[in-house]
Design a protein around this motif. Structure first.
Motif, PDB file in Angstrom:
ATOM      1  N   GLU A  25       0.859  -1.191   0.000  1.00 51.49           N
ATOM      2  CA  GLU A  25       0.000   0.000   0.000  1.00 51.49           C
ATOM      3  C   GLU A  25       0.892   1.237   0.000  1.00 51.49           C
ATOM      4  O   GLU A  25       1.995   1.228   0.558  1.00 51.49           O
ATOM      5  CB  GLU A  25      -0.908   0.020   1.238  1.00 51.49           C
TER       6      GLU A  25
ATOM      7  N   ASN B 220      -6.515   6.035   7.227  1.00 53.54           N
ATOM      8  CA  ASN B 220      -7.481   5.213   6.501  1.00 53.54           C
ATOM      9  C   ASN B 220      -6.793   4.073   5.742  1.00 53.54           C
ATOM     10  O   ASN B 220      -6.953   3.942   4.525  1.00 53.54           O
ATOM     11  CB  ASN B 220      -8.250   6.137   5.533  1.00 53.54           C
TER      12      ASN B 220
ATOM     13  N   GLN C  37      -5.975   0.681   3.939  1.00 54.62           N
ATOM     14  CA  GLN C  37      -6.871  -0.264   3.259  1.00 54.62           C
ATOM     15  C   GLN C  37      -6.424  -1.720   3.424  1.00 54.62           C
ATOM     16  O   GLN C  37      -7.242  -2.610   3.578  1.00 54.62           O
ATOM     17  CB  GLN C  37      -6.928   0.071   1.757  1.00 54.62           C
TER      18      GLN C  37
END
Length: 247
Positions: A223, A233, A235
């Protein structure tokens, strides 16, 4: 602080194997001029192997790396010429113990770039001034603290006037109270538009200074995002698990 969108380093499908161990498993990325990229990940994830591949301290098993448009993985490329444009700062300072600080800083510009002693000394003293260590020019590495040695290691890389700075866990060998003085210099470099790729465990620094944070695990980029999105945030489940342990 990305000053323009020009790609300085382009990494294409990088693989690195040691016997049966797959340290890098198809990494591709683009690092732009003036970008500060912070690479994080668990121990043994491949992040240091990736960083050291960028100037071929680790020679990839396959894949390509373009620096300033030149394929540095091509055997015909003079890698030593390109390494002069890539400053590298390690976990351990690697200063020459038998040389003064000033000599440590001037030897490479004189030998590799053909600078006169006067010219190299002027650059070195300006840099020492900048990091608050001009009064230590005649000292030897053994007379300096860990934080001072690491600041000197950064200055030594800067004395070559590189286009990019690569940092391999530059604070992990330091006492906690010395970490700040090294990170402050790196923050300043970022503000001035120096392209930097930094492998670190310092999450606060990543959040504050990075343009982009990259999470490597199992030899792959799992990521990447802006610091705000990356930390607030995430994922990828593996990244969420990793952050829950380190934040």
């Amino acid at each position: 602080m990305i000053t323009n969108s020009e790609v300085l380093i382009k990494v294409c499908n990088l693989e690195k194997t040691y016997g049966k161990v797959h340290a890098l498993n198809g990494i591709s990325d683009e690092i732009r001029k003036g970008e500060v990229v912070v690479v994080i990940g668990p121990s043994g994830s491949g992040k240091s192997t990736y960083l050291r591949s960028l100037n071929l301290l680790e020679v990839p098993t396959s894949g390509k790396i373009f620096f300033d448009g030149v394929d540095i993985t091509d055997k015909a490329t003079d890698i030593n010429l390109h390494r002069q444009k890539m400053g590298m700062v390690f976990q351990h300072f690697n200063l020459f113990p038998h040389m003064t600080i000033l000599k440590n800083l001037t030897i490479a510009p004189m030998k590799l770039q053909g600078k006169s002693e006067e010219e190299a000394t002027k650059v070195a003293m300006n840099l020492l001034e900048r990091v608050g260590l001009a009064n230590r020019a005649d000292a030897y590495p053994s007379q300096l603290s860990g934080g001072q040695k690491q600041r000197i290691a950064i200055v030594r890389a800067l004395a070559m006037n590189p286009e990019v700075m690569l940092f391999d866990e530059p604070t992990s060998a330091l006492d906690p109270e010395m970490v700040g003085e090294v990170l402050d210099i790196m923050k300043e470099l970022g503000k001035e538009g120096m392209t930097m790729v930094i492998v670190t465990h310092e999450m606060g620094f990543a959040r504050e200074v990075a343009d982009r944070v990259v999470f490597i695990d199992q030899g792959q980029i799992q990521e990447q995002n802006t610091p705000k999105e990356f930390f607030e945030n995430p994922q990828n489940p593996r990244l969420r698990d990793f952050l829950s342990k380190v934040l």
